[in-house]
Write a protein that holds these residues in place. Structure first.
Motif, mmCIF file in Angstrom:
data_model
loop_
_atom_site.group_PDB
_atom_site.id
_atom_site.type_symbol
_atom_site.label_atom_id
_atom_site.label_comp_id
_atom_site.label_asym_id
_atom_site.label_seq_id
_atom_site.Cartn_x
_atom_site.Cartn_y
_atom_site.Cartn_z
ATOM 1 N N PRO A 1 79.816 78.411 34.073
ATOM 2 C CA PRO A 1 79.995 77.456 35.195
ATOM 3 C C PRO A 1 78.971 77.622 36.312
ATOM 4 O O PRO A 1 78.556 76.652 36.929
ATOM 5 C CB PRO A 1 81.419 77.774 35.678
ATOM 6 N N ALA A 2 78.560 78.851 36.588
ATOM 7 C CA ALA A 2 77.580 79.068 37.654
ATOM 8 C C ALA A 2 76.163 78.694 37.229
ATOM 9 O O ALA A 2 75.245 78.683 38.048
ATOM 10 C CB ALA A 2 77.604 80.526 38.094
ATOM 11 N N TRP B 1 72.166 80.102 38.078
ATOM 12 C CA TRP B 1 72.277 81.096 39.144
ATOM 13 C C TRP B 1 72.873 82.397 38.618
ATOM 14 O O TRP B 1 72.489 83.488 39.069
ATOM 15 C CB TRP B 1 73.117 80.540 40.297
ATOM 16 N N LEU B 2 73.800 82.284 37.671
ATOM 17 C CA LEU B 2 74.337 83.493 37.057
ATOM 18 C C LEU B 2 73.255 84.175 36.235
ATOM 19 O O LEU B 2 73.131 85.412 36.250
ATOM 20 C CB LEU B 2 75.536 83.152 36.165
ATOM 21 N N LEU B 3 72.458 83.403 35.528
ATOM 22 C CA LEU B 3 71.352 83.970 34.756
ATOM 23 C C LEU B 3 70.390 84.713 35.671
ATOM 24 O O LEU B 3 69.967 85.833 35.367
ATOM 25 C CB LEU B 3 70.621 82.856 33.995
ATOM 26 N N ARG C 1 69.938 84.255 28.054
ATOM 27 C CA ARG C 1 69.900 82.805 28.263
ATOM 28 C C ARG C 1 71.302 82.192 28.253
ATOM 29 O O ARG C 1 71.548 81.176 28.907
ATOM 30 C CB ARG C 1 69.048 82.142 27.183
ATOM 31 N N SER C 2 72.233 82.803 27.519
ATOM 32 C CA SER C 2 73.579 82.233 27.394
ATOM 33 C C SER C 2 74.312 82.195 28.730
ATOM 34 O O SER C 2 75.233 81.385 28.910
ATOM 35 C CB SER C 2 74.398 83.035 26.380
#
Length: 276
Positions: free
Chosen positions: A247-248, A251-253, A241-242
């Motif tokens: 910044p993304a 979408w990074l998750l 979750r972190s």
């Protein structure tokens, strides 16, 4: 006795036998199933913000809810036990490959044996009805363990050292995946071009994602040590979750979650093409 009929020689032949190889391949399948479920849960969290548990406990709960879930849980536990047995034989007799007999390789196999034996025990305990054993929140477990260690003499240093080790291990796993170091363990001569491409894509994306999640767990454990606060420690679920805080954002998750799905697929590929 050191001849072909000595106990050591017999044990070595058994370690190289079909039963241990079958156990290793069953273990890769079991690991793949767990990572597929974790990946699905993580994708749901990234897409919908669902309050689900994207870790081993959440995966086992999802498995239990499927048709024939009880049978599948036992199969996963036995498969992981097979993986543990294979790693134990590597620690004792050496792994496949030219450098498999080195002290470093044996030590690493020993660590992997302990890890898979522990996970197998938790999964089998969960299958036997001890639902709290395998399905507990990894976040709560991490905080509990960190709190106990911090309470010991020199506990802050112990937690810090363990955290650095986990962080470095995660970056090492991600780096080796990005460099495709896994190729040397594959039976590439027996694979088609599409099969090699499949393993390259899933191995790189899956290994990098797995390494990043582990590195995140190590980072938060280090933060807990520095601040002397076990609440800062995170398990796999909160570590995943972190990534939404980067910044993304989500979408990074989602990208990391998709990578975990691919790592599950990569594990299935290892079950077929890994040298064991």
């Amino acid at each position: 006795m050191s001849g072909a009929g000595s106990p050591t020689a017999v044990a070595r032949r058994a370690a190289r036998g079909d039963a241990v190889r079958a156990g290793a391949r069953a273990g890769f399948v079991a690991r793949g199933v767990l990572y597929l479920f974790v990946g699905v849960l993580a994708v749901r969290i990234g897409v919908t913000g669902a309050h689900e548990q994207a870790d081993r406990g959440g995966a086992l709960t999802e498995v239990a809810a499927t048709p024939f879930g009880a049978v599948l849980l036992w199969a996963l536990g036995v498969g992981l036990a097979g993986m543990a047995l294979w790693r134990l034989t590597e620690a004792v007799f050496g792994a496949a490959g030219p450098d498999g007999d080195s002290a470093g390789k044996r030590a690493l196999s020993g660590v992997r044996f302990v890890f898979y034996a522990f996970v197998s025990f938790l999964v089998l305990s969960f299958a036997a009805g001890a639902r709290g054993s395998g399905a507990g929140s990894s976040d709560r477990q991490s905080q509990d363990v960190t709190g106990r260690l911090l309470g010991l003499p020199g506990g802050q240093w112990w937690v810090g050292a363990a955290a650095v080790g986990i962080l470095v291990a995660g970056l090492w796993i991600a780096g080796r995946a990005a460099l495709r170091k896994f190729r040397k363990h594959l039976k590439r001569a027996r694979m088609s071009r599409s099969q090699r491409l499949f393993m390259d894509v899933t191995g790189v994306a899956g290994g990098v994602s797995r390494g990043l999640v582990l590195a995140a767990v190590g980072f938060f454990a280090l933060k807990a040590a520095v601040q002397f606060d076990p609440a800062e420690a995170k398990g796999m679920d909160d570590a995943i979750r972190s990534f939404a805080q980067a910044p993304a954002g989500r979408w990074l998750l989602i990208a990391v979650a998709a990578g975990l799905l691919l790592f599950g697929a990569y594990s299935f590929g290892l079950a077929r093409w890994r040298k064991v």
